[in-house]
Structure formats: C-alpha cells, structure tokens
Design a protein around this motif. Structure first.
Motif, PDB file in Angstrom:
ATOM      1  N   LYS A 112       0.826  -1.217   0.000  1.00 24.24           N
ATOM      2  CA  LYS A 112       0.000   0.000   0.000  1.00 24.24           C
ATOM      3  C   LYS A 112       0.869   1.279   0.000  1.00 24.24           C
ATOM      4  N   ASP A 113       1.872   1.300   0.843  1.00 24.07           N
ATOM      5  CA  ASP A 113       2.625   2.551   1.046  1.00 24.07           C
ATOM      6  C   ASP A 113       3.862   2.682   0.161  1.00 24.07           C
ATOM      7  N   TYR A 114       4.445   1.561  -0.203  1.00 27.67           N
ATOM      8  CA  TYR A 114       5.679   1.608  -1.000  1.00 27.67           C
ATOM      9  C   TYR A 114       5.588   0.606  -2.146  1.00 27.67           C
ATOM     10  N   PRO A 115       4.684   0.867  -3.109  1.00 28.22           N
ATOM     11  CA  PRO A 115       4.445  -0.112  -4.185  1.00 28.22           C
ATOM     12  C   PRO A 115       5.698  -0.459  -4.985  1.00 28.22           C
ATOM     13  N   ASP A 116       6.647   0.477  -5.106  1.00 33.56           N
ATOM     14  CA  ASP A 116       7.857   0.164  -5.876  1.00 33.56           C
ATOM     15  C   ASP A 116       8.687  -0.921  -5.170  1.00 33.56           C
ATOM     16  N   ILE A 117       8.755  -0.842  -3.832  1.00 34.28           N
ATOM     17  CA  ILE A 117       9.471  -1.896  -3.096  1.00 34.28           C
ATOM     18  C   ILE A 117       8.726  -3.215  -3.239  1.00 34.28           C
ATOM     19  N   TYR A 118       7.415  -3.142  -3.098  1.00 32.73           N
ATOM     20  CA  TYR A 118       6.604  -4.356  -3.201  1.00 32.73           C
ATOM     21  C   TYR A 118       6.837  -5.064  -4.543  1.00 32.73           C
ATOM     22  N   ASP A 119       6.820  -4.285  -5.617  1.00 26.11           N
ATOM     23  CA  ASP A 119       7.026  -4.881  -6.947  1.00 26.11           C
ATOM     24  C   ASP A 119       8.394  -5.564  -7.051  1.00 26.11           C
ATOM     25  N   ALA A 120       9.420  -4.925  -6.470  1.00 23.42           N
ATOM     26  CA  ALA A 120      10.765  -5.509  -6.536  1.00 23.42           C
ATOM     27  C   ALA A 120      10.823  -6.812  -5.734  1.00 23.42           C
ATOM     28  N   VAL A 121      10.115  -6.839  -4.604  1.00 24.45           N
ATOM     29  CA  VAL A 121      10.120  -8.052  -3.775  1.00 24.45           C
ATOM     30  C   VAL A 121       9.352  -9.176  -4.477  1.00 24.45           C
ATOM     31  N   VAL A 122       8.251  -8.826  -5.132  1.00 23.66           N
ATOM     32  CA  VAL A 122       7.495  -9.831  -5.892  1.00 23.66           C
ATOM     33  C   VAL A 122       8.393 -10.419  -6.985  1.00 23.66           C
ATOM     34  N   LYS A 123       9.052  -9.543  -7.713  1.00 23.32           N
ATOM     35  CA  LYS A 123       9.938  -9.976  -8.794  1.00 23.32           C
ATOM     36  C   LYS A 123      11.070 -10.860  -8.253  1.00 23.32           C
ATOM     37  N   LEU A 124      11.637 -10.421  -7.149  1.00 18.51           N
ATOM     38  CA  LEU A 124      12.736 -11.154  -6.521  1.00 18.51           C
ATOM     39  C   LEU A 124      12.265 -12.543  -6.093  1.00 18.51           C
ATOM     40  N   ASN A 125      11.075 -12.570  -5.536  1.00 17.93           N
ATOM     41  CA  ASN A 125      10.480 -13.818  -5.078  1.00 17.93           C
ATOM     42  C   ASN A 125      10.249 -14.785  -6.240  1.00 17.93           C
ATOM     43  N   GLU A 126       9.745 -14.232  -7.327  1.00 21.72           N
ATOM     44  CA  GLU A 126       9.488 -15.066  -8.509  1.00 21.72           C
ATOM     45  C   GLU A 126      10.788 -15.653  -9.056  1.00 21.72           C
ATOM     46  N   VAL A 127      11.804 -14.813  -9.120  1.00 18.15           N
ATOM     47  CA  VAL A 127      13.093 -15.253  -9.655  1.00 18.15           C
ATOM     48  C   VAL A 127      13.746 -16.279  -8.721  1.00 18.15           C
ATOM     49  N   ALA A 128      13.544 -16.071  -7.417  1.00 18.56           N
ATOM     50  CA  ALA A 128      14.153 -16.979  -6.443  1.00 18.56           C
ATOM     51  C   ALA A 128      13.523 -18.366  -6.520  1.00 18.56           C
ATOM     52  N   TYR A 129      12.207 -18.388  -6.593  1.00 21.98           N
ATOM     53  CA  TYR A 129      11.498 -19.668  -6.513  1.00 21.98           C
ATOM     54  C   TYR A 129      11.132 -20.257  -7.870  1.00 21.98           C
ATOM     55  N   THR A 130      11.699 -19.722  -8.942  1.00 16.69           N
ATOM     56  CA  THR A 130      11.443 -20.317 -10.255  1.00 16.69           C
ATOM     57  C   THR A 130      12.746 -20.853 -10.793  1.00 16.69           C
ATOM     58  N   GLY A 131      13.264 -21.816 -10.100  1.00 12.73           N
ATOM     59  CA  GLY A 131      14.531 -22.392 -10.485  1.00 12.73           C
ATOM     60  C   GLY A 131      14.434 -23.075 -11.840  1.00 12.73           C
ATOM     61  N   LYS A 132      15.566 -23.272 -12.442  1.00 15.24           N
ATOM     62  CA  LYS A 132      15.608 -23.978 -13.726  1.00 15.24           C
ATOM     63  C   LYS A 132      15.423 -25.479 -13.537  1.00 15.24           C
ATOM     64  N   VAL A 133      16.034 -26.017 -12.492  1.00 14.11           N
ATOM     65  CA  VAL A 133      16.085 -27.464 -12.341  1.00 14.11           C
ATOM     66  C   VAL A 133      15.534 -27.985 -11.017  1.00 14.11           C
ATOM     67  N   LEU A 134      15.739 -27.256  -9.938  1.00 10.89           N
ATOM     68  CA  LEU A 134      15.202 -27.722  -8.655  1.00 10.89           C
ATOM     69  C   LEU A 134      13.707 -27.401  -8.583  1.00 10.89           C
TER      70      LEU A 134
END
Lengths: 106, 106, 106, 106, 106, 106
Positions: free
Chosen positions: A16-38
């Motif tokens: 709500k208050d810092y949407p730019d941070i939120y978007d970066a965390v969402v992106k980071l989360n997606e990249v972290a948990y979308t492994g190629k092989v594991l």
C-alpha cells in the motif's frame, strides 16, 4: 499462489505505502522460486534451512508453517533439514528450531 | 563415502590428535546426512545453501566442489540454491557465491 | 550431570522421536565439555560468551541460568564474560545480555 | 602490555590519524580485560572463542597468536575452546579454526 | 543529550554496579557519534541500518524510536534505510523491520 | 550509472547466463537506492556500514571503492561510518575495515 507466501501483514503495508518496493520483492520472489532445475518444494526447504541456521525465530516459524500448509511438507522432512542445521550451525539454532516445530505441530 | 565429505586436511589432523572429537564429528555427520525422508543430495544442497547464506568463502567452496564431484550436482542446480540465498540473505552473499562458482567451473 | 545441561523441553522431544539425533548431540556435548586441559566451568563460560556475542536471547538465558545453578558461577563472573562481548561484538549484544542477566537475578 | 594486544598495523594508523577513536578503544580494551573475578587468560580464551565462532579468519588468527605468545596458552587449551565452538556454532567454523591453528603451529 | 540515547534500563544497572564499564561505553558512544564530517543524524541512520540488517528486534526497535523521538527522523527516511537492508541483507530482516516500524507508528 | 555499481565480474556472468536473476537484481538495486527522502550518497554510506558491520571483506572493499570513486566520499566520511561500526559491532570488524580502508588509500 507464490505471491501469498511472503504476503504477510508486513508486506500488506509495503504494498500500500511503498508499491515500488513491493514490486521488486514480488519480482525477486518469482526469480528466487522459479529455479531452472530444482523444484519449488526443494527450494522452500532451502529457504527454511537458511532462516533456521540464522536462528531467526520469526522467519523460521513462517517458513515452517507455509512449508506444511502450502506444500504438505511433513515434520520428518523439516527435521531432516534441521539435521543439517545441527551439523553446520550448532546446537542452539537446532534446539530452537525443534522447539518452534513442536509448538506448531500442537 | 560420506566420511570423505568432511575429511579435509583439517579433519586429518583432528583424527590423529583428537580422536574423540573426530568420532563425534563422524557420528554427527552420519546423523545429519541420514535423513528419514529427504535424500542425501537434497541435504547436500541444504548444507551448501547455509554456508553460502553465511558468506563463508571456504565452506561454501568446499560444499560446491563436493556437490559437483560426489553427487554430479550441476551448476544450474547450485544457481537454483543461490536464487534462494539472494532472496533470504541479500545481494553480497549471492554475488560472492556466484563468483566462487564461476571460478570452480573454469 | 552434563546431560541435563542441554536436556531442555526441546531435547526431550528429540530423545523420544529422533533417538539417533539425540545420541549424536549427547556425544557431541560430552566431547565439547570434556576438555583435556580447561575445566568444565571455563568451557561453560565460553559457551555463554558465544551465545551472548551472537545476540541469541533464548540460548544466552539458558546458558546464564545453568551457569549459575549448576556451577555457582556468580553475576560478576558473567559480567566479566560480557566485558569481552562488549569489546568483540559491540554495545547492542552487551546491553541485551546485561538486561537478561538482571532479570534472572531478580 | 595489554595495549600491545590490539596494537596491530590497523590500530597504528588509528592512533596517528584518529587519536580520539584510539583512546576510546584503549579504554574499552582495559575495561574488557580487567575483570573483577576472571583472570586475563580466561578472558583471552573467551575473546578467541567469540572470534572463532563468528568464523572470522583474521581476528581468530590474531587471537590465537597473541594467546600463545603472550599467555603461553597451549594448543590443547585452544582446542578445548574449539570443542565448545563445534557444539555451539557447528562444523564449518570448527574445521576452519583447526586449520588456522595447525598452520600457526608449523 | 547523546548520553540519554543508550541510557536504557540495562545501562542504568551498569552505571550503578559497574561504573568502569559505564564510563567506557559513554566514551565509546561519544567517539562513535562525534564524527568529523558526517552529522549525527546520518550516523544515527547508520546505527539503525546495522541493527536492522543484523535482524536484532530489540536493538532495531530502540534505534527506530530514538531516531523518531530525538531527531525527528520520519518513517519515510527509515524506509529509505530499510530499502538498503533489503538489498544487502535479504527479505526476512526487511520484512521484520517493516513490521516493527509499523507497530511503532501506531 | 547506478547499474555499474554492482556490475562486477560476478554480475557479468549472471547477466549472460541467468538474465532473469540479473533483471531482478537490477530492479532491486534501483528500488534500494531510489529513496524517497534520503539522498543516494547517504544510502551508499549505509550499504558500506552494513557490509563492514558484517565483517565481509570483499563486499566492504567494493563498497569503499565505489563510494570513493563514484561519490567522492572521503576517507574521513568512511571513518565516521566505521565509528558507528565500532560501537554497534565491536572492535574486530572495525579494525578489519580500517585496515582495508588504509590499503585502498595507498
């Protein structure tokens, strides 16, 4: 579904208050948990291991709960993670994690 | 085979000079890596994750090398571990781990 | 007697459900606290120092209590440990440890 | 004599360029190592333990060397400290500390 | 005024029972926060950053409160600090810090 | 310009082999260093402080160099950061950081 994993109370305020941070965390989360092989479950166990090794009560509890609720990860699987924590990080974080795990199971 | 995993130079001295410590570490290692449900390879990746998150150069390099040599764990699998390290432990340990991984691969 | 030191609530569950882990921790504990030259009390103070330096509330409180109850370690001896924590680990863990120590003494 | 303990190369520069910081560190050092009840040697072992548990190569090596040179602390006494490090902080900092200790002894 | 910053409950006991430690901490505090070039407010934000990155609940809360009360540091300024914590130290300490910040503001 | 800050050798490989991770890190970096109220230089000093407090040689050196090269941050400004590190994190990371800083200046 993955978005909900980190969408705790704290992150609701961030969205709500810092949407730019939120978007970066969402992106980071997606990249972290979308492994190629594991698979996602293995990566979830890894996140749980890191927070337990760091003796971080709050993060470790959240990881254990989302592991059990979202991935049907069992207590024995978490204990197998904590075995490695005992070896790499010593007895205090291991005992703390076992105590938190037992309190969740009740 | 598992014994060899931690049987580095440091442990050779421990075995000779402090056999009681050596025996406890062997036992600890066996208990750590003989999970009930998770396989050894997954536990190995977890150990790698914890040492990378702790920014421990030496331990992380050893874990990466034994992961690749003993378990045929691929670079992409290690990177999938490091994705979680980036999320949970920040950019500096992630960059450091990627650098060590690249140096090993050469 | 040493077994009781780490035989908290968490370890009771471990003993019952994961006897192999329990045995390894008992063995590890014995090897840790059966030094060749340093006495057990000095080793206990060292364990207290490490948990205080790591800012681990729970472990540090347990260490302080078992130090005072089992070894008749005095408050001044613990403060002498915490002086070193102030130097090596900074003011926040020192203040936290002093606060926990004062709450125990009441 | 105590002043020399931390009077490494880094501190020589601090003394010259930032005398106010130097004075505060000297005072801090005096207060840390002038315990009411524990002797200086025990406090030195505690400082060594904290730096080893924190996996800090540089600080741990300095502590080991000054322990052996200034206090005639033996290798076995340091290993007794590292036994506690193994229990409280896990295998990687223990193995690293044993390796550094062996290299010093040569 | 600076003396009051660290004059919490814990330090009141230190002042009374261990005046030598208290004096060293006062001196250390003065030297820390009397920079040559950076102003006190910037140094305060730096102290806040370090405790937040270390995931230390108690110290981080104290830093946030004294930052807001003594320096009129705003929530947005603290969030700008926490943005850097997210990058350097990962999501768990960031989320924890945001939660503590939100609870203080209420 | 900001992109170059973290564009070390390690990140060059990440960009080529794992563009999704690279994009997330770029985004994270932008969000971290684009504060609402604090200027970029202050945030840079904060990042430097966190890596120095964590005793991370490599990251701290990189932060110091980019601070001096890109922002004309002076040695005295960095020392003012390290004063806070001494207070919050103890003498070993302070001495290590001062040593690294002196080596850079030569």
């Amino acid at each position: 579904m993955k978005e909900e994993v980190f969408y705790g109370k704290g992150m609701a305020h961030v969205k709500k208050d810092y949407p730019d941070i939120y978007d970066a965390v969402v992106k980071l989360n997606e990249v972290a948990y979308t492994g190629k092989v594991l698979d996602y479950k293995t990566q979830k166990l890894i996140a749980l291991a890191i927070t337990a090794a760091a003796s971080d009560d709050r993060a470790m509890k959240k990881q254990m709960m989302s592991a059990m609720e979202e991935f049907d990860i069992t207590k024995d699987e978490i204990v197998d993670v904590l075995r490695v924590v005992l070896l790499t990080s010593g007895n205090p974080p291991f005992v703390k994690a076992m105590k938190i795990l037992n309190e969740i199971k009740k």
